[in-house]
Each structure stands twice: as C-alpha cells, then as structure tokens.
Design an enzyme around this catalytic site. Structure first.
Site, PDB file in Angstrom:
ATOM      1  CG  ASP A 326      -1.813   1.159   1.332  1.00 23.06           C
ATOM      2  OD1 ASP A 326      -2.668   1.279   0.441  1.00 23.06           O
ATOM      3  OD2 ASP A 326      -1.690   1.956   2.284  1.00 23.06           O
ATOM      4  CD  GLU A 355      -2.244   2.154  -3.486  1.00 18.02           C
ATOM      5  OE1 GLU A 355      -3.317   2.606  -3.923  1.00 18.02           O
ATOM      6  OE2 GLU A 355      -1.916   2.227  -2.289  1.00 18.02           O
TER       7      GLU A 355
END
Length: 641
Positions: A326, A355
C-alpha cells in the site's frame, strides 16, 4: 553511545533474520521456557513484562517480571516454565508512566490486539500444513490477480457460503469452484493483519473496514475468524484458507500497509521507541505522506529490518505467495530492493508490487522513494499502471469525466503504453501518454494492468457516472471492452472481485467503511448476467492458453507486438511471428470504443475469430478472409491465422 553507533552495532550483531525479529520485540516459546525480547530507546531505564491468565484489563492474576538490559536499548527476559496460554504486555518506561504494548512483533494476540498471547505456533498448523506447496509460477506475467475483501466476497445471503465474511469462506467448495471456473490463479486479499477499526469483541454486530489501519502487523485480523477471543483460532483458520487455495492452484497475495499506523500515540511503534519509526518535517511535525496522519520511516535501520522480517515471517509461517504494498511510494527504494533480495533467497517466484505513489508529500527526497517513475530502479518489483486505467475509464480525480470507453479523444496512446507493459516501445509516442513522459518499467512483469480496484468506483459505477441513462446492454459492452484491454495487455492483469458479476457499489467512490449493503457481492448477478462471467472466464482462459499475451521480456514484446493503423477511438495491434512461441502464428486484437462498426486494415489472409460481439470461443466463432477486419460497436475483436 550515539544512536548511529547503536544502530550499526545492532545490524552487525543481528546475523539472522529471526534474531532481528525477536530483538525488535517478540516472544520465543517452548514448553520449558519462554524468552521475551524488545528493543527500545537507549534512554529507557526499565522494562517489565506483565503476565496474566486472561486477556482482560481487569485481570487480578497479573505477574510482573523485570527484564534485563543486554545492550543499549536491548532487553531480555527468560521465564523457565510453560507459559502457553498466558497473555503478556511489555511495560516500557519511556517516561514516569509506562507504555504498555504487546511489542511491534507480536505473533499472537487477544481480542482487539491489546495484549500479546503466548502460543505454540505448531498447534495452529492444520493437518498437512507441512506438505503445503506453493502453486507453480514460471513468470509473473502468468498471474491473473483477483483482488478481494473477505466480507465483500461472502457476507451476502446470496453467496450461499456458510462462513460469511470469514477466512473459512475461502475453504468452501462453492468459493473455490467459482474462482477456478473464473480462471484466476492469485487472490489478493485486502489487509488481513490485525487492524484497529473493527471491534472484535462484537462479532454479532455488522462492522466494516477495508483494514488500512494497522495495529499488529504479524497477526491475522480476528474479525475474519470464527473466534477472535481464542488467539490460536485466527492463525489456524488463516492457514486453512491458504492451504485450500493452494490445493486449488491459487496463490495468495497479502496486502501490506507498512507506510503508516492507525495513529501515532496508540501505536506499538510509538510505545516501544517514541518517534523513531516515524518521519518528521524540517519543522519537527509528523509528516503525512500516507494521508492518514503519519508516515513511517522505512529508511531507518530498525524500520527497514522490521519490514524485511515481517515479510519473511508471512512467507514462512503463513506460506504467503506475494505482497501488494500500500502506498509503496512512501517507502524508500533501498528498502524495497532489500526486501526483494531477501524474498529471492526464499523463492524468486513470490511476486511483489505496489502503488507507485503516496497520498501526500513525504519528508524524504522523492528521487529516493519507490514511486512509479522510479520503478526501473526497483529490481523485479511491479507497480500499478494508472496511465492505462485512467485512459480507459477517466481520471481518478473526477468521477464524472470519462475516457476511451465512452469516446473521449486522444486516449489511445496511453492504452497502447499499457498494452506493451509500460516498456519503451518504438511505436509509443510518450508525449501523448497520460502521466508518464518515459517508460517506467524494465520488463513488462513490472506493470500491473487494471481498470478498477477497491479504492475507487467499481467499473460499472464509473460507467454509469460518465454515461447518464446508460442501458444495461451498453454498460455490459463497455465493461467487457475494458477488461479485454486489461487481459490482453502484456504485464500482470488485475481485476476487482465481483466485476465478473457486474458488481456495483451504489456509486460510492470510497467505500472503506460503508456497510455491507454497499460493498457486498450480489451472487444473484451470476444468473442475471451470465454472459459477463462467461466472457471474463473465456478471456482469462484465452490468455492462459496463449503465451503471446504474456511475454515476460521487453525485447520479446518489442520484437513481436506491433500496432496497426486504426481510426480514432480504436486501438489495434498484432502479435506476430508466433509471439512467445504461441501456436497461433499471428494474432490481431482490435478494441473499438465507437458506437459504429469500424474497419482495420490487416495483412491479407484467412482468420479465425475467437473474440467477437461479446463472446469468446477459442475453438472459433467464424472465419474472416481478406485485408479488412470489421469490429462491432463498443466491442473487441480477436482473430488469428
């Protein structure tokens, strides 16, 4: 001793990863003795271990044991008796009043993760766990990733699953059969470590959160187990889930959130070693690159070692097959590469991606962060391709602005960039690509292709937002067109769970704490829209059967993939000369977003249609001869000779 000297000494003396984890704050159990370890600020003068028989804060049977300092900031205690079933807390005197914490590396906890639990981890192994085998993976591009949340997938009555919202739902035959029929070979589970926002003591009360609020990073979340009050249950049931998926040939990818904690003052990091694990700005304020009130400092030796140890622990103890980071752009490049190198020593087939952005400005130089633009500096680590995502359906920043799917002009180049796997390709004009001015991958396996995920409107909601009064027929055509782009791209394809059922979330963009009525999958949609599931499954099967769609090397892609001249609103490409060693000599893929039929010129020949008008059949849907391919409105055409 200076902090720098202390940390250098720490890294020199900790020669084994397991020793580092224990030193950072863990428990080693055996029937004869249990040893407690913790690393604190060098300024701490005293640390106790509080032992109790129950998980209650009001326990009257609490025993205090003083730890022994064994180095600057290092503490150790060995209790020579069988403590299995007991609970513990480290009582760290960072000030006159101690901070009580299970430590930063608790492996078992009680309800809501407040106290650590002493367990024999071998008691948590399901039958046959020692023989559990990771499904074979030759190349990351062979993956088809299915992102899911435990409650979303199984909580609705329509699922027909017994263990609704639980790990065990994914052990049930109906769930396994659904995933196998769809054809996905990797399940990406949203955060499943112990997180803070759901009260595990209220199992009968519907509660929802995605779980991006970490509390104890190395313990499964209790609300997804059948009994959060028994520390071994969540561990055993998580392993049963992994084992069942492995037996079905499906890998398990864990969503990890090392970039921030639920809060600062209540975090185990802060209670153990105040302010060490967080970045601060030049003004001395906590930096907030996560958008959640804080950001961790991966570049600091103890945080870096913690991340490495945590990843290793999930691999070895829970047999995890991959990790999605994340807000990976909050972490530094060096730490991510060290994690990749460590994982390679265990199993190079374990896929790591994340990400490639942060949610705000970080208190660390951007050129040193694992941003998408720096992916070439990440050794074998992937990133999500928002260039292609937003070109297909419209920008993340505006739910009502559309993209290629609804006929917005000048999106074709960004889609082509995604189709080649975000590599450098001579036919891509990078001046026309959405967010990138140069290729950002070394190999296509570093690009994750997708059009929707949990963190946004799902695809059907986005189409409804950008096409007022859209009919179901048009919605389905555009939905299938979008996923054709994803599943025929080089790189690693990724779909959100429920898209194969034409899922919707009632137009909620950020449903991280919306009720089940918003987030749940309606399994009745499989009967309402059978053509959607059939198309997804057929396209996945086509990709898996034909290596031309999943070439692992950039040079192969440049050699075998060429774009074909096409009208505005159409993207067409050819996979030529037995790309990837494919049995089909030449393959043409045409994506038409226009509301009228479109023609594309190709080499003269006789071609077999395998995808046309919203249907997939690898054996053939008819023949086309000549030099022109005509693709129906708002649909894809795939042919081969």
């Amino acid at each position: 001793m200076t902090l720098k000297t202390l940390l250098l000494s720490f890294l020199t003396t900790c020669t084994a990863h397991s020793a580092v984890a224990q030193t950072l704050g863990g428990v080693e159990y055996s029937p004869k003795a249990t040893t407690f370890h913790i690393t604190t600020s060098p300024d701490v003068k005293k640390v106790n271990v509080l032992l109790s028989d129950t998980d209650s804060d009001n326990s009257t049977e609490q025993l205090t044991k003083q730890m022994k300092r064994v180095g600057a900031g290092k503490w150790k205690l060995t209790v020579k008796s069988d403590l299995k079933g007991k609970y513990y807390l480290f009582s760290v005197y960072n000030s006159a009043q101690p901070d009580n914490t299970p430590g930063i590396f608790a492996k078992a906890v009680g309800v809501n993760g407040k106290r650590g639990a002493i367990v024999d981890l071998r008691d948590t192994d399901p039958e046959g766990w020692a023989d559990d085998v990771r499904p074979t993976l030759n190349n990351p591009c062979d993956l088809v990733i299915y992102e899911m949340h435990h409650r979303d997938f199984s909580v609705d009555l329509s699922s027909g699953l017994k263990h609704k919202g639980k790990y065990l739902a994914l052990t049930e035959p109906k769930a396994i059969e659904h995933l196998q029929r769809l054809g996905v070979n990797a399940v990406h589970i949203l955060p499943s470590f112990d997180y803070a926002s759901v009260d595990e003591s209220k199992s009968d009360v519907p509660q929802y959160n995605w779980g991006y609020d970490p509390l104890n990073y190395n313990v499964p979340e209790g609300s997804y187990s059948t009994d959060a009050a028994t520390p071994t249950t969540r561990i055993r049931e998580f392993k049963q889930m992994v084992q069942a998926l492995h037996r079905a040939g499906i890998r398990v990818i864990l969503d990890v959130v090392y970039n921030h904690t639920f809060d600062i003052n209540g975090s185990n990091f802060q209670k153990t070693y105040p302010d060490y694990f967080y970045r601060k700005t030049a003004e001395g304020k906590y930096s907030d690159g996560s958008g959640c009130g804080n950001e961790t400092a991966s570049e600091k030796p103890l945080m870096r070692e913690f991340m490495k140890e945590s990843v290793e622990y999930w691999i070895k103890e829970y047999h995890i097959d991959g990790f999605r980071f994340d807000l990976m752009g909050v972490h530094d490049i060096e730490t991510m590469n060290e994690i990749r190198a460590m994982v390679d020593q265990i199993d190079p087939s374990i896929y790591i991606y994340g990400e490639g952005w942060s949610a705000g400005s970080c208190a660390y130089p951007q050129e040193k962060l694992a941003m998408k633009a720096n992916t070439k500096q990440l050794n074998g680590i992937g990133a999500f391709c928002d260039d292609m995502r937003d070109a297909l359906r419209g920008p993340f920043s505006d739910d009502h602005k559309g993209g290629f799917l609804i006929g917005e002009p000048d999106q074709e180049e960004s889609i082509k960039f995604g189709i080649v796997g975000a590599i450098a390709h001579p036919q891509i004009d990078m001046t026309k690509v959405n967010y990138s001015r140069e290729a950002w991958t070394n190999e296509p396996s570093q690009m994750v292709a997708y059009v929707s995920c949990h963190d946004d409107m799902c695809l059907t909601d986005r189409l409804r937002a950008t096409v007022p009064y859209i009919t179901d027929d048009e919605l389905i055509r555009l939905d299938l067109l979008a996923q054709t782009a994803v599943l025929t791209s080089q790189g690693v394809p990724f779909i959100l769970s429920g898209e194969e059922m034409l899922r919707d979330k009632k137009s909620v963009h950020n449903s991280f704490r919306s009720p089940d009525s918003i987030n749940r999958l309606d399994w009745n949609n499989l009967k309402r829209y059978p053509q959607v599931f059939d198309y997804y499954a057929g396209l996945i099967a086509l990709r898996k059967a034909h290596p031309a769609f999943r070439m692992g090397k950039a040079e192969e892609v440049r050699k075998h993939l060429e774009f074909v001249d096409a009208p505005k609103g159409v993207v067409a490409f050819r996979l030529k000369d037995n790309a990837g060693g494919d049995a089909w000599r030449n393959i043409y893929v045409v994506l038409n977003s226009q509301k009228t039929p479109q023609n594309v010129k190709v080499a003269e020949g006789s071609y077999t249609k395998v995808v046309a008008n919203g249907k997939v059949n690898a054996e053939g849907l008819g023949l086309i001869s000549g030099t022109t391919l005509t693709v129906a409105p708002q649909s894809a055409l795939i042919v081969h000779d």
